[in-house]
Design a protein around this motif. Sequence first.
Motif, PDB file in Angstrom:
ATOM      1  N   ALA A   1      34.620  17.765  16.605  1.00  0.00           N
ATOM      2  CA  ALA A   1      34.003  18.072  15.187  1.00  0.00           C
ATOM      3  C   ALA A   1      32.717  18.048  15.177  1.00  0.00           C
ATOM      4  O   ALA A   1      31.955  17.167  16.071  1.00  0.00           O
ATOM      5  CB  ALA A   1      34.650  17.293  14.222  1.00  0.00           C
ATOM      6  N   PRO A   2      31.750  18.846  14.517  1.00  0.00           N
ATOM      7  CA  PRO A   2      32.599  19.830  13.480  1.00  0.00           C
ATOM      8  C   PRO A   2      32.694  21.071  14.216  1.00  0.00           C
ATOM      9  O   PRO A   2      32.238  21.368  15.326  1.00  0.00           O
ATOM     10  CB  PRO A   2      31.450  20.030  12.493  1.00  0.00           C
ATOM     11  CG  PRO A   2      29.941  19.928  13.296  1.00  0.00           C
ATOM     12  CD  PRO A   2      30.459  18.663  14.162  1.00  0.00           C
ATOM     13  N   ASN A   3      33.653  21.973  13.558  1.00  0.00           N
ATOM     14  CA  ASN A   3      34.050  23.057  14.460  1.00  0.00           C
ATOM     15  C   ASN A   3      33.720  24.254  13.293  1.00  0.00           C
ATOM     16  O   ASN A   3      33.846  24.066  11.987  1.00  0.00           O
ATOM     17  CB  ASN A   3      35.607  23.331  14.509  1.00  0.00           C
ATOM     18  CG  ASN A   3      35.854  22.330  15.642  1.00  0.00           C
ATOM     19  OD1 ASN A   3      36.920  21.399  15.410  1.00  0.00           O
ATOM     20  ND2 ASN A   3      35.145  22.255  16.627  1.00  0.00           N
TER      21      ASN A   3
ATOM     22  N   LEU B   1      42.922  41.170  18.276  1.00  0.00           N
ATOM     23  CA  LEU B   1      42.653  39.630  18.282  1.00  0.00           C
ATOM     24  C   LEU B   1      43.024  38.885  17.250  1.00  0.00           C
ATOM     25  O   LEU B   1      43.243  39.428  15.979  1.00  0.00           O
ATOM     26  CB  LEU B   1      41.182  39.375  18.674  1.00  0.00           C
ATOM     27  CG  LEU B   1      40.684  40.146  19.928  1.00  0.00           C
ATOM     28  CD1 LEU B   1      39.016  39.930  19.955  1.00  0.00           C
ATOM     29  CD2 LEU B   1      41.216  39.891  21.274  1.00  0.00           C
ATOM     30  N   HIS B   2      43.042  37.471  17.207  1.00  0.00           N
ATOM     31  CA  HIS B   2      43.460  36.608  16.359  1.00  0.00           C
ATOM     32  C   HIS B   2      42.530  35.358  16.337  1.00  0.00           C
ATOM     33  O   HIS B   2      42.228  35.041  17.378  1.00  0.00           O
ATOM     34  CB  HIS B   2      44.932  36.225  15.984  1.00  0.00           C
ATOM     35  CG  HIS B   2      45.346  35.611  17.198  1.00  0.00           C
ATOM     36  ND1 HIS B   2      45.989  36.263  18.113  1.00  0.00           N
ATOM     37  CD2 HIS B   2      45.531  34.175  17.810  1.00  0.00           C
ATOM     38  CE1 HIS B   2      46.392  35.352  19.404  1.00  0.00           C
ATOM     39  NE2 HIS B   2      45.984  34.280  18.824  1.00  0.00           N
ATOM     40  N   LEU B   3      42.333  34.670  15.121  1.00  0.00           N
ATOM     41  CA  LEU B   3      41.347  33.531  15.075  1.00  0.00           C
ATOM     42  C   LEU B   3      42.299  32.481  15.886  1.00  0.00           C
ATOM     43  O   LEU B   3      43.457  32.441  15.732  1.00  0.00           O
ATOM     44  CB  LEU B   3      41.146  32.895  13.747  1.00  0.00           C
ATOM     45  CG  LEU B   3      40.101  33.843  12.951  1.00  0.00           C
ATOM     46  CD1 LEU B   3      40.081  33.459  11.616  1.00  0.00           C
ATOM     47  CD2 LEU B   3      38.664  33.678  13.498  1.00  0.00           C
ATOM     48  N   ILE B   4      41.613  31.507  16.577  1.00  0.00           N
ATOM     49  CA  ILE B   4      41.989  30.468  17.438  1.00  0.00           C
ATOM     50  C   ILE B   4      42.931  29.359  16.577  1.00  0.00           C
ATOM     51  O   ILE B   4      43.928  29.027  16.805  1.00  0.00           O
ATOM     52  CB  ILE B   4      41.172  29.674  18.228  1.00  0.00           C
ATOM     53  CG1 ILE B   4      41.852  28.769  19.008  1.00  0.00           C
ATOM     54  CG2 ILE B   4      40.274  28.987  17.477  1.00  0.00           C
ATOM     55  CD1 ILE B   4      40.881  27.985  20.191  1.00  0.00           C
ATOM     56  N   GLU B   5      42.465  29.199  15.316  1.00  0.00           N
ATOM     57  CA  GLU B   5      43.118  28.286  14.279  1.00  0.00           C
ATOM     58  C   GLU B   5      44.308  29.099  13.752  1.00  0.00           C
ATOM     59  O   GLU B   5      45.324  28.565  13.003  1.00  0.00           O
ATOM     60  CB  GLU B   5      42.263  27.755  13.387  1.00  0.00           C
ATOM     61  CG  GLU B   5      41.477  28.918  12.429  1.00  0.00           C
ATOM     62  CD  GLU B   5      40.207  29.408  13.040  1.00  0.00           C
ATOM     63  OE1 GLU B   5      39.257  29.882  12.064  1.00  0.00           O
ATOM     64  OE2 GLU B   5      39.888  29.011  14.019  1.00  0.00           O
ATOM     65  N   GLN B   6      44.568  30.422  14.050  1.00  0.00           N
ATOM     66  CA  GLN B   6      45.590  30.983  13.512  1.00  0.00           C
ATOM     67  C   GLN B   6      46.738  31.618  14.687  1.00  0.00           C
ATOM     68  O   GLN B   6      47.560  32.583  14.310  1.00  0.00           O
ATOM     69  CB  GLN B   6      45.337  32.358  12.534  1.00  0.00           C
ATOM     70  CG  GLN B   6      44.461  32.035  11.385  1.00  0.00           C
ATOM     71  CD  GLN B   6      43.844  33.042  10.408  1.00  0.00           C
ATOM     72  OE1 GLN B   6      44.255  34.024  11.027  1.00  0.00           O
ATOM     73  NE2 GLN B   6      43.373  33.027   9.636  1.00  0.00           N
ATOM     74  N   ASP B   7      46.490  31.085  15.743  1.00  0.00           N
ATOM     75  CA  ASP B   7      47.292  31.478  17.001  1.00  0.00           C
ATOM     76  C   ASP B   7      48.919  31.062  16.673  1.00  0.00           C
ATOM     77  O   ASP B   7      49.238  29.973  16.294  1.00  0.00           O
ATOM     78  CB  ASP B   7      47.143  30.615  18.162  1.00  0.00           C
ATOM     79  CG  ASP B   7      47.766  31.049  19.335  1.00  0.00           C
ATOM     80  OD1 ASP B   7      47.449  31.928  19.894  1.00  0.00           O
ATOM     81  OD2 ASP B   7      48.717  30.556  19.697  1.00  0.00           O
ATOM     82  N   PRO B   8      49.535  32.090  16.690  1.00  0.00           N
ATOM     83  CA  PRO B   8      51.015  32.082  16.303  1.00  0.00           C
ATOM     84  C   PRO B   8      51.885  31.127  17.155  1.00  0.00           C
ATOM     85  O   PRO B   8      52.854  30.616  16.517  1.00  0.00           O
ATOM     86  CB  PRO B   8      51.532  33.544  16.322  1.00  0.00           C
ATOM     87  CG  PRO B   8      50.516  34.014  17.311  1.00  0.00           C
ATOM     88  CD  PRO B   8      49.356  33.524  17.405  1.00  0.00           C
TER      89      PRO B   8
ATOM     90  N   SER C   1      41.984  24.015  16.825  1.00  0.00           N
ATOM     91  CA  SER C   1      40.866  23.505  16.163  1.00  0.00           C
ATOM     92  C   SER C   1      39.831  23.669  17.246  1.00  0.00           C
ATOM     93  O   SER C   1      39.967  22.672  17.879  1.00  0.00           O
ATOM     94  CB  SER C   1      40.848  22.491  15.427  1.00  0.00           C
ATOM     95  OG  SER C   1      39.610  22.332  14.527  1.00  0.00           O
ATOM     96  N   GLY C   2      38.824  24.499  17.130  1.00  0.00           N
ATOM     97  CA  GLY C   2      37.882  24.402  18.196  1.00  0.00           C
ATOM     98  C   GLY C   2      37.049  25.747  18.171  1.00  0.00           C
ATOM     99  O   GLY C   2      37.430  26.666  17.543  1.00  0.00           O
TER     100      GLY C   2
END
Length: 822
Positions: A588-590, A615-622, A627-628
Amino acid sequence: MAIKRPLRSACYLMAVTAILACTQASLAQVDIWDSQANQPIRQNCVDANGNGTYEDTECTGLVNLGLSSGFIGAGLNQRWFASPFRVDGPDTMVVTEIGASWFEPAGNAGLDVWCKIWTGTDANTNGSFIDEPPNTTATLVFDGSIGPYVSTTCTSPDEDYCDKADPRPNGQPLWWHTYSHLCIELAPGNYWITLYPVGLGPTNTTGFNNLAWFIGSPGGDESLEQPIGPVPQDRGSGRRSVTWPSPGFSLYTLPTSFQPQLPPSTQEGQDLYNVSFRLRGFALSPEDCNNNGTPDVCEPDCNENGTADECDIAGATSDDCNTNGVPDDCEPLFGTDCNNNGIDDVCEGGVDCNANGTADFCDIGSGASTDCDGDNVPDECNPGCNTNGFPDSCDVTGGTSSDCDGNGVPDECQFDDCNNNGIPDACDIASAASNDCQPNGIPDECDLIDNAMRYTPIDDGLINNAWGFGDGADVACGNTFQVPNTPGGSMLVAVEAAIGSNVTDHHPFTMVVYTDPNNDGNPNDGARVAIVSSVQGTRDAETGNFITLPIDPPVFVGAPGSWFFVMFLISVGDNDPDWFPCALDSTAPNEVGRSWTGAATIGNFNTLVLAANPLHLIEQDPDDPFSGNFMVRAAFANFANDQDGDGEPDECAVQPCTTCRGDTNGDGIIDGEDIEDFVNMVIGGAPPSTCADVNHDGSVDQNDVPLFVGFVLYGAPCNEIVNNIECAVCAPVDLYCIYTVNNVQGGGCGSLPQNGGTICILCEPQPGFPPGGVCPDYSGRKWQHFDNNGNLVCTGDIAGFAPGGGAACAVCPPNGFQVLGD
């Protein structure tokens, strides 16, 4: 007291009386003292008939009896047994071997066998030292380990330390232990000796250590035996201690249940106190061939030629091809003999670099190993800087690797490659693939990177995690950046990435830049504006070092406030599925909503379209929301270093001329004083100026040399050709033409100024200018001059100009003109 265990090829000096102990070769030894082999004694004897004798019928049989010596129980931590011996003169003797018969009482194994030797003294002057055991009056002359405590059976009679058959007459089939490689100097005289264990061996189960030293030996000299009872047969030599030196050693008497054998045996009562041991060695000699302070008799002499092995080798009496300090004639072949000539391969220079047990020259000769460069070293032992199994020289000569600078090192191994294109910077510059305008040996695009401004990173520069899909899938990962309201912020000059974990060095990767047409911060509708690849690949993996790729020329990524995207792409393919190529900062912080990733068969990066590979956000990986932020960065142009945005440092830009073309030193005169500055500007040793761009082509280079030479030879002051004052004197026919228009010089066959001013026309009948060396014929042509409104102002003739050479001067108001036909 400092004590060392005697080892082969090692010497040490006893601190007590400087008695030398060192390794000793097997010379022709002699017995210095021998108490002879122990014999069984009778046990459980009872004088049933009271006649003072013990008949065989009054004993239950024979036994080999050993007396304990060591830490044998509580309060008996120095229960040692000592025996006297004598060194007869006249020579000082060197003890090289101690032999003794003993066995291990169950569970009492020690770590080492210790030896103490004292001088025998006759302090009471009764003519004998036997009644004065080695206590406070004795002088200790040797105190040290003579070898490890080993109670297992030997596999060879030549072994030391272990149990083996006693080689002496009437010797027992077991329990004989030898300790060789000693060198203990003993002058003629009387001595005491004891042996006992120290430490606890690995098989010890009692916490005590003990060796049972066999008795029943005939003895070395009966004069060393003294009465211990009222009858002569009760004489013995042994002494036992409880603690040493006080109260020290004292007489020890066996129970009467132990009795010597009866005739015809020669065993006597005093023999029951004689322990079995032998000292062997030879007379000390003063020779010291290597001047090391150790007599030669104490040095190894494996071939028994009377010369220390070290001196044999040093004097070339013996070879030592494997440099192990042992003459070759003392050891058999210790390795292979692939050519069967009876000489060890190592002795023929047979290095075994691949440790396969075969000399390198045999590997090469048999074809088991290749040797592409003919250096007699198998190629696998010199795998080259790129670790491909072949020496660098073979890679270069075989064309497997390029070597653009001819230094013998494959280009892919030279890390002076700031633009990561797989070609050393020096070669980029030499081939003109990159400019180096200063020159400083660094491509200009890298100079700009070094001075570039970085878009605000969203990582802290430390790798603490890595991202990948673990199934061999190709990986895309990257970040979103926003164009700052900073001069140059819209011009992207470089992208950077750190590498994650388990990625093989030099694996290629690609970085792609996308703008965001609708400025929604989502890269899936982005427009690709740049793509760069790293030929050098993923060097510096897992170190946190960023790999920088220049964007040359710089690209526009949007107005201030616009979003754009930088993606790191790597094809995993059939490589290790445990690759996690994307470096992550997960502390943190991210920055949420800034790092994007995706997995797809990327294939040809040049045709990658994000819409087809969303592409997708890393925090929304299925599968694994995380977080990062990815460790991907970008840099923009620093207008303090490249204000014109031409991709070259401003220090390399051509500076305006404040006097006139050709006057490179700025003194107002074109002459020989300008030559040095002109040459420096042409070869790059000084920043260029339009004063050196005498041919008006926008560059300062070799094409300016002919005209500059003409200027210097003409030697005109700037005021003759500047400010439209008057016509310059035309140069000789074999020189280039000089003219000035609005303070700008120019020239050439038939060149005409466009905005009025002074004109000088010259035709040079020389090969190369113009082609063929013949100028057009402008004879009879006229100047027609117009003002800025297009009104004709004047007309002038061009005179004195003819095919093949000549010159003409004409003056026209600064309003313009055009060339009329004949």
